[in-house]
Structures are given as C-alpha cells and as structure tokens.
Design a protein around this motif. Structure first.
Motif, PDB file in Angstrom:
ATOM      1  N   ASP A 633       0.758  -1.255  -0.036  1.00 59.96           N
ATOM      2  CA  ASP A 633      -0.041  -0.008   0.002  1.00 59.96           C
ATOM      3  C   ASP A 633       0.639   1.162  -0.103  1.00 59.96           C
ATOM      4  N   TRP A 634       1.825   1.289   1.023  1.00 58.56           N
ATOM      5  CA  TRP A 634       2.932   2.250   0.895  1.00 58.56           C
ATOM      6  C   TRP A 634       3.571   2.723  -0.653  1.00 58.56           C
ATOM      7  N   TYR A 635       3.903   1.270  -1.325  1.00 61.86           N
ATOM      8  CA  TYR A 635       4.674   1.589  -2.563  1.00 61.86           C
ATOM      9  C   TYR A 635       3.939   2.374  -3.675  1.00 61.86           C
ATOM     10  N   ARG A 636       2.473   2.328  -3.743  1.00 61.11           N
ATOM     11  CA  ARG A 636       1.746   2.765  -4.568  1.00 61.11           C
ATOM     12  C   ARG A 636       1.737   4.176  -4.385  1.00 61.11           C
ATOM     13  N   TYR A 637       1.773   4.804  -3.318  1.00 58.59           N
ATOM     14  CA  TYR A 637       1.934   6.341  -2.926  1.00 58.59           C
ATOM     15  C   TYR A 637       3.438   6.692  -3.516  1.00 58.59           C
ATOM     16  N   LEU A 638       4.456   6.220  -3.322  1.00 55.42           N
ATOM     17  CA  LEU A 638       5.736   6.217  -3.418  1.00 55.42           C
ATOM     18  C   LEU A 638       5.727   6.280  -5.080  1.00 55.42           C
ATOM     19  N   ASN A 639       5.019   5.219  -5.565  1.00 56.57           N
ATOM     20  CA  ASN A 639       5.219   4.927  -7.238  1.00 56.57           C
ATOM     21  C   ASN A 639       4.346   6.507  -7.651  1.00 56.57           C
ATOM     22  N   CYS A 640       3.556   7.170  -6.991  1.00 58.23           N
ATOM     23  CA  CYS A 640       2.926   8.199  -7.739  1.00 58.23           C
ATOM     24  C   CYS A 640       3.512   9.363  -7.154  1.00 58.23           C
ATOM     25  N   GLY A 641       4.613   9.308  -6.642  1.00 56.56           N
ATOM     26  CA  GLY A 641       5.390  10.651  -6.325  1.00 56.56           C
ATOM     27  C   GLY A 641       5.376  11.178  -5.057  1.00 56.56           C
ATOM     28  N   TYR A 642       4.778  10.579  -4.153  1.00 60.08           N
ATOM     29  CA  TYR A 642       4.559  11.142  -2.849  1.00 60.08           C
ATOM     30  C   TYR A 642       5.550  10.443  -1.835  1.00 60.08           C
ATOM     31  N   LEU A 643       6.316  11.420  -1.294  1.00 57.54           N
ATOM     32  CA  LEU A 643       7.456  11.110  -0.492  1.00 57.54           C
ATOM     33  C   LEU A 643       7.017  11.127   0.842  1.00 57.54           C
ATOM     34  N   VAL A 644       6.371  10.039   1.484  1.00 55.27           N
ATOM     35  CA  VAL A 644       5.885   9.922   2.771  1.00 55.27           C
ATOM     36  C   VAL A 644       6.890   8.875   3.484  1.00 55.27           C
ATOM     37  N   PRO A 645       7.594   9.298   4.537  1.00 59.75           N
ATOM     38  CA  PRO A 645       8.566   8.224   5.186  1.00 59.75           C
ATOM     39  C   PRO A 645       7.696   7.058   5.933  1.00 59.75           C
ATOM     40  N   VAL A 646       8.592   6.110   6.549  1.00 59.81           N
ATOM     41  CA  VAL A 646       7.948   5.016   7.062  1.00 59.81           C
ATOM     42  C   VAL A 646       8.570   5.053   8.470  1.00 59.81           C
ATOM     43  N   VAL A 647       7.627   5.051   9.403  1.00 61.82           N
ATOM     44  CA  VAL A 647       8.254   4.730  10.758  1.00 61.82           C
ATOM     45  C   VAL A 647       7.751   3.406  11.436  1.00 61.82           C
ATOM     46  N   GLY A 648       8.031   3.145  12.841  1.00 62.05           N
ATOM     47  CA  GLY A 648       7.688   2.126  13.157  1.00 62.05           C
ATOM     48  C   GLY A 648       7.021   2.187  14.551  1.00 62.05           C
TER      49      GLY A 648
END
Length: 869
Positions: A633-648
C-alpha cells in the motif's frame, strides 16, 4: 445456528419472500472457498431482524456464472434492503509478497454484480454493486469496512466488568477473593482455634455462659496438629506430573479450586503449564526465545498448613510434608523455595547502572520476578499496567479457546537495580536493552552467601553515536513514567504515549498537557530518553490518525462516527485530514498508524500533503516482520511521487507487546542536540528506517534517505551504498527496492555487511533498502526497511495508472461512506467535510488527466456527482 435477532422488527418494513436457487447447505456444491464452507454453519437462517428490519431467509440466490431471475411479491416500497454477502477474493502477489495494483483484500471498488430492478411496465433500473461499497465479503480484514453497507448485526452495549454479577474488572485484577469482603452483607461464621494446655486430659463438654449480646455457635470440630490449624506456611511451588492421557485444565471453579489437584488445609494459588527452557545451552540461545511448553507438567503455587495433604483427581492423597522431601517418587515434585534475597545490578561497560529488560527462571522453568513485580503476568487488553512483558506465541494467543498450552516467556523492566528472591542452586538470567547492545543469557549458582549479582552489558553497534535515535510512535495505556522506564530499558529514545477513546472508554487524557516531554532536561531528566503524550484520533471506517507532539489544547473529539471507535450515536464531526491540519497548526507531527488500515480517507490525506509519516506496526509479534501488505500500500503512493517516510510503532495495548518491538530510527542532523523537536524534524525530512532488529545506513550518490536527486532527461547511473548490522535477529538478505520491485538481492552474513550497487536510472524512480532475516527456528521475514530516496528524471513524471486508479477509488469510497451510511452531524459540518474530500479527489483526478490518464468513472462517482449540487 439460531436465527439472528437484533430486537423487534419495524412495522414499516415487511419481508419479501422469493424462491432461491440453492439451499445454504448445498452451497459447497456450487463452488465456494474453503473458508466460506467452514463458516457456513454460522450463517443466519430463518426469521431474523437486523438493524430493526425484518427478514425471512430460506433458499439463497447464488450468483456465480449465470443470471438468476426471481419473482417478488408486488410492492411500491420506497426502499428495498438487501441482505447479501460475497466470497473471499484474495489479492494476487508477486514472489516478493507484494501486491499491485493495491486494492486490498476487500478488492476496493471492484464491480461485483449488477442488480437490475424490473418494473411491471417492462422498464429496468440497473444498479452497480461494488466491493466495499454496496457489498462486502463474508469475512474481512480488520479496517476494511464497507462504505455504503452495514453488517447484519447492530452494534450493542455490554456491561462494564464492575456491573457483572461476578466480581468485576478492578477486583479481578487482584486475582484473589477475600470472603469477608464478598460475603460481608450475607453471612459469616468465624473460626477460632483453641489450643488445649492439658493434652493428657479428656474433654467431655463445654458450657457457654452469656455476658453481653447474642452468640451463636454453629459447630465444633476437634483435631490434632502440631501447630495452629489456621496458620498456613508461606507460598510454595511444586510440579505436578499429569497421568498419561490427562490434559491440564487451567480453569478454577467458583470456589477457586483447580480441577486436577486440591489441598485440604491449604489453597492452590495458581497452576500453569511448565515452560521447558534449554537450560543446558542457555548461554548459547537467542534473546526472547520462547521455551517449549510441557503438555504433562503443571507448575502449581500453594500455601498450606505443614500437615495438609494434596488430593489428586485420581484419588491419590499426598501429604505436603512428603512432597517437600526431595527426590520422593510422587506425581508432585517440590521446587526449592525462592528465599535468598539478592540485589541484582546491571551496568553498561564503561558506565554505570542502566535500565534493562530482565528475565530470571529457576531449574524447573519457574519465573522468578523481583519482589515489586508480578509473578503471574496478565497479557490481556487494558488489564495490566505494570512494567512487564509477556512474550507469547502470537500465532495462537487470541485465536480462541484451545486445549493446548501457549508458549510464553515472562520478563520485567528494571531501572538498573532490583531486589529479587532466588532459590539456592542454578538460576538462568536474560538481559537485553534494544538493538545496539549485545543481549546476555547467563547461568548463576546461588548459594546461602549470595547477596549481590552484577552483570555487565556491552554496546556493540554505534548507531546512536552516528546520530540515530529510536522511537516507538504508538503506545497506549501506560503512565508516562512507566513508559519512560520501559522505553529506556528497551533502548527506545522516544516513546509516543497516545491518549484516545474506545467507545465509552477514554484513556490517558489526564496525562496530556500539550507541553511536557517527560525525561527531557527541562522536565528534570537527562534528555536521553523521552516520553511525549499525543493522541490517536479514530474513526472506524475512515481511519485512524496519530497526532504527535503538538502544543496547546487537546485535539478533540478524539473519535467520531459511532462504534466501534466512538460512542454509539456519535456523528461524523471531523475528518482525518482536518485533524491532521489542526495538529500541524499546533506544531505537531502527523502519522498514519498501523498503515494501511482502516483503509479509506488516508488516501485523501496523503494526496493533500497532510501526512508526515506512515507507520509499520507489530502488535506485539516479534516474529511476523514488516507486513508486505502494508508495504504494498505504501509503495503505490511512492510510485505516484508522494514522498512519505516510514516509521515503526507497536500499538502497545497490553503486557504481551514490548515497547519498541518494531521501532523507528531517525537521523538527527550533525551538530543538532537530541530533543523531541529535532526528532520530529528528522521524521519530516524522511531520514528514517523501520526495523525489528537489523540496523542500516543507506545512501544514493551520497545523499541520505528522504533526499530528492534531479537528473537530466537522459537519466544516469547512481551509486547506491549501504551498511547493515544486527545483534538480535540474524540477517539473511539485503535487497534494493526500485519502484516497488526488487532490483538487487544479496545474501548477507547474519551479523554485519556493507556494500554498494551501481544502478542505471532512465525514468523518475524511488529507491529503498530492504533487509530480510530470521531466527533459526522461524521463517524469513522483512526485518527492516528504509525510507526512500526519490530520483527525478527531467520530463519523466511518476503516476502509474494502475496505482493512481486505486488511490482515486479509495477517496471515492470515503465520499460514498460520508454520503450514505455515515452518521451525519449538522449540514454545515457535512458540507465542510465533503468539500475537503472532493478537493483531494479533484486534485488527484486533474493530475491524472494532465498526464493523459483517462478512465471510466461513471460507477465510482455516482454518489459524488449526485450530491455535489
């Protein structure tokens, strides 16, 4: 099963009977999933009521490979309410475990069927039935709700524990019943033991003479014991070996009696299956490794008179005194009492005492807790606030009743020193502190001269010295000071403790003041470990959002829209996107927790630029790793150019989850001091990675995670450098992810490795590092993942149509929910929220059209277009 009955049915609705094409019992012949076949007996039947609407269920209509027509009794009703469901349609995934396009397990917006309404004049009305809109699957993944349909059961209230007929939640936590309290308004007879001073003489009678008031004597009993029969010994332990074929039955009856063993002049306190640890190889085994659990041995705690007897279920009677003689051949084996009081200290090499996670057990596997900690840990939700951790086999815990015992490993947190009672002989100690210090498992021989035990731990991975700080973005229920101790003992520099609401329950709001960071120098701490109280604001369909570190007043309401997150009858007053904007206005950090679920409005919030980070969540399981579902799910936003970082973040809500099981590493700029504010800024820069243990560094052409690199239209070759190391989970592979696909994959040693790749890039892309690993007895997992580096190739824009469509459909789903079944507030609030969602939809929709991506949205926008007037 009995018919579903949610209460009386409304006279405003009447069931419409029809002739189905298959009985429920014959559905397996039609061709259904194994999951549906197993659940078939739970399907509603016969006369039932759902949401106040009456239904009659007979043979069902199975719509599979051909159209089915049925006749209905003529009606001019304003509404037809369909009770329907669908089988599972699991998403496909590639060999790496990733899914694209990412519609989720519920197959969001997939066109499932058409319902065509026939009229007596020959005209028709066609209705598109889409998944997660008008229909859902008979079973669903948590958080993947329908936008325009509800389950056939209405939400209903239940009594709080203190309203139950039996003792409630508060008294139940004590695990003890004092009869004088329970029966104080009923009847108490008191027992008194008189010691005869003339043992050689015979007693033949008693005369009772009144002085004041009434006295009742109900009975007298005579006996011979060497000491007062009403004075029992201190707590003892023994191991009960069950007869062949006998299973342990842990439930106590209403009088606190264990079914397999009882005492006459005493009380069985507890009975638990014996954990079987690898004592012979203890120093060589993994930290947190679960013991095996014996199927025929039970550790029991008891208190009794020295002359009491055990009574076993097979009729055996065994004196306590016989059990307490070592090497006696009975089904009960005595466990040496923990009576040697010892001061235990833990020091970091080259420094002083440090908080750590501690486990100690004896030779029979019995857990030995410090004198101020729980002996018997409680892993249930919202039932244990002590600073303890109970590592469970999460593949079975919470999965329903089972006759097989669940493997577990009990630990506690200490501030560097503790007092503990130990038995004489060997004790087995485990100490850990996060992902940079080598865990320790040691064996000690305790003698009558042992007064102190001192253990040294060593930091072997210098990530903190390189500027990295750790965080858990998602913790509930602890007090700030308990969170500070657990965080420091787990090596977690920042613990985000979140206030929230759960139906009618509100938690941690008294800890929120919008300004205090516990552990900071300003608050009197050393500044190395911090706790900040924020809020998790929640809506059961639209989603959850974590608002961290904001200043000023609490952002309320914290929940909205009714059960199961909000209270019954609460309307939808505010959107996730609006909560996010308010948090940012108050200086806070916005995180989408346990991403991607609930899967709805988060798409609009990301498109609108209102989200600072996405959270990968463990929910306590040390071995499950980062979920490919979440990454997809995260990858599809990155694929569309939205740089949203990942946290834990762990979403810790019980003692079965350790703070920082999965955690965020964020890099503080060189020269900057570590504060809560500089940590938030590091997350905003996206210089982060999330991990279950392995640590990493990752750069592209020397630029860190979160960077953007511009290339000419010809693209170029990039130098990717990386380093990985682990003192916890052994590593197995390092992989380079480019636009959601594995570009490079390399086997690595379990402890440390560095390397580089030269990567040719011809179009705009994103690059990230993924680390896999596993313990010897566990399957391989995704153990760590970096945030990306974004590559902008001139003239190449990032918006793959398959991913873009799923994002657009998700926003449309949120709109449909708001328009149809979402409980509405006033009209002004409804229109305000609708404008927020339509704005995000149009922004993304227009972006697609600018890039030449056109699509048929006649189905998806039915509700949107209908309501825009």
């Amino acid at each position: 099963m009995p018919s579903v009955q949610d209460g009386p049915g409304s006279s405003l609705f009447s069931p419409i009977t029809f002739k189905g094409n298959v009985p429920l019992s014959k559905l397996p012949d039609v061709g259904i999933s194994n999951e549906m076949a197993r659940a078939l007996e739970l399907a509603p039947t016969d006369t039932c009521v759902g949401w106040g609407i009456p239904f009659e269920i007979g043979d069902v209509i199975a719509i599979l490979d051909q159209a089915v027509s049925v006749e209905l009794s003529p009606t001019q009703a304003h509404w037809l309410v369909f009770m329907h469901t669908s089988d599972l349609r699991p998403p496909d995934h590639d060999p790496g475990g990733f899914t694209s396009p990412m519609r989720g397990e519920g197959q969001l917006a997939e066109h499932a069927a058409d319902y065509v309404i026939l009229y007596d004049d020959g005209t028709e009305e066609r209705v598109h039935i889409r998944r997660r809109h008008q229909i859902g699957a008979f079973q669903r993944r948590w958080g993947e709700n329908c936008f325009e349909a509800v389950s056939h059961h209405t939400p209903f209230p239940r009594r709080t524990p203190n309203e139950q007929l039996s003792p409630g939640w508060g008294p139940a936590q004590t695990r003890v019943v004092q009869p004088t309290e329970i029966f104080r308004e009923q009847w108490i007879n008191w027992l008194w033991a008189w010691e005869n001073p003339h043992l050689g003489k015979t007693i033949v009678g008693v005369r009772f003479e009144p002085v004041t008031g009434l006295v009742l004597v109900s009975a007298i009993s005579a006996g011979d014991t060497s000491s007062c029969p009403l004075r029992w010994m201190s707590r003892r332990k023994a191991c009960l070996v069950l007869a062949q074929g006998e299973s342990f039955l842990p439930d106590l009856d209403e009088n606190g009696l264990l079914q397999q063993v009882q005492l006459d002049m005493g009380q069985i306190i507890s009975g638990t299956p014996r954990p079987v640890y690898p004592n012979d190889t203890w120093s060589e085994t993994d930290n947190n490794q679960l013991p095996e659990t014996s199927t025929n041995e039970v550790l029991i705690e008891y208190t009794a008179h020295p002359e009491a007897c055990f009574h076993l279920s097979d009729g055996q009677v065994i004196p306590v005194s016989q059990v307490e003689i070592e090497k006696q051949s009975t089904p009960l084996q005595f466990i040496p009492a923990a009576t040697q009081r010892v001061k235990l200290r833990v020091l970091e090499r080259g420094g002083g005492q440090v908080p750590v996670k501690l486990h100690v057990h004896g030779e029979m596997g019995e857990y030995l807790a410090p004198v101020d900690r729980h002996r018997i840990l409680n892993p249930a939700w919202f039932e244990d606030y002590s600073v303890d951790f109970m590592h469970l086999d999460h593949t079975r815990f919470g999965a329903g009743a089972s006759s097989e015992p669940i493997d577990s490993h009990s630990c506690t947190y200490i501030p560097g020193e503790t007092t503990i009672n130990l038995p004489l002989g060997k004790v087995f100690i485990e100490i850990s502190k996060g992902f940079e210090i080598q865990p320790v498992r040691k064996v000690f021989e305790v003698t009558s001269d042992t007064r102190e035990i001192e253990i040294e731990i060593e930091k072997v991975l210098p990530w903190r010295e390189k500027g990295w700080v750790t965080a858990d973005t998602h913790v509930h229920f602890l007090s700030p000071m308990s969170a500070l101790l657990e965080g420091s003992a787990e090596g977690v520099n920042v613990v985000n403790l979140l206030a929230s609401q759960w139906g009618e329950l509100v938690t941690n709001v008294g800890d929120f003041d919008g300004q205090t960071t516990w552990g900071s120098k300003e608050a009197g701490g050393d500044g190395d470990y911090l706790v900040r109280v924020g809020t998790e604001n929640r809506q059961h369909v639209l989603g959850h959002i974590s608002l961290l570190g904001y200043r000023g007043g609490i952002i309320a309401p914290m929940t909205t829209g009714g059960p199961g997150e909000s209270a019954p009858g609460d309307p939808i007053e505010i959107l996730l996107t609006e909560w996010a904007r308010q948090c940012k206005a108050q200086g806070g950090l916005v995180v989408l927790p346990h991403f991607p679920n609930p899967r709805a409005e988060n798409a609009a919030s990301i498109v609108g630029g209102d989200i600072d980070a996405l959270e990968m969540t463990s929910w306590g399981n040390l071995y499950v790793g980062i979920d490919p579902y979440s990454l997809s799910d995260w990858y599809r936003y990155l694929n569309c150019g939205y740089l949203v970082p990942v946290v834990g973040g762990t979403d810790k809500m019980s003692a079965s989850t350790a703070v920082g099981t999965v955690r965020t590493y964020a890099h503080i700029d060189p020269g900057e001091p570590f504060t809560y504010e500089t940590w938030m800024e590091a997350v905003r820069r996206a210089d982060t990675f999330v991990t279950y243990g392995p640590l990493l560094e990752f750069a592209v052409d020397g630029q860190p995670m979160g960077s953007r690199i511009d290339l000419s239209a010809n693209g170029g070759t990039l130098d990717v450098t990386w380093q990985v190391a682990s003192v916890t989970i052994p590593m197995s592979r390092v992989e380079l992810i480019v636009n959601g696909e594995i570009r490079e994959s390399l086997a690595v040693p379990p402890d440390e490795k560095s390397g580089h790749w030269s990567i040719k890039v011809e179009e705009s892309s994103w690059l990230a590092l993924l680390v896999r690993g596993h313990y010897a007895d566990k399957p391989e997992i995704i153990a760590a993942h970096s945030s990306p580096v974004m590559i902008n190739v001139e003239g190449s824009l990032m918006l793959p149509v398959a991913d873009a469509l799923t994002i657009l459909e998700q926003i449309e789903g949120a709109l449909a929910y708001l328009d149809t079944i979402g409980t509405r507030a006033d009209d002004v609030a409804y229109k305000r929220m609708r404008l927020v969602l339509t704005s995000a939809h149009r922004t993304f929709h227009n972006r697609m059209h600018q890039l030449g991506h056109y699509h048929d949205h006649s189905i998806g926008l039915n509700h949107m277009e209908h309501n825009e007037g």
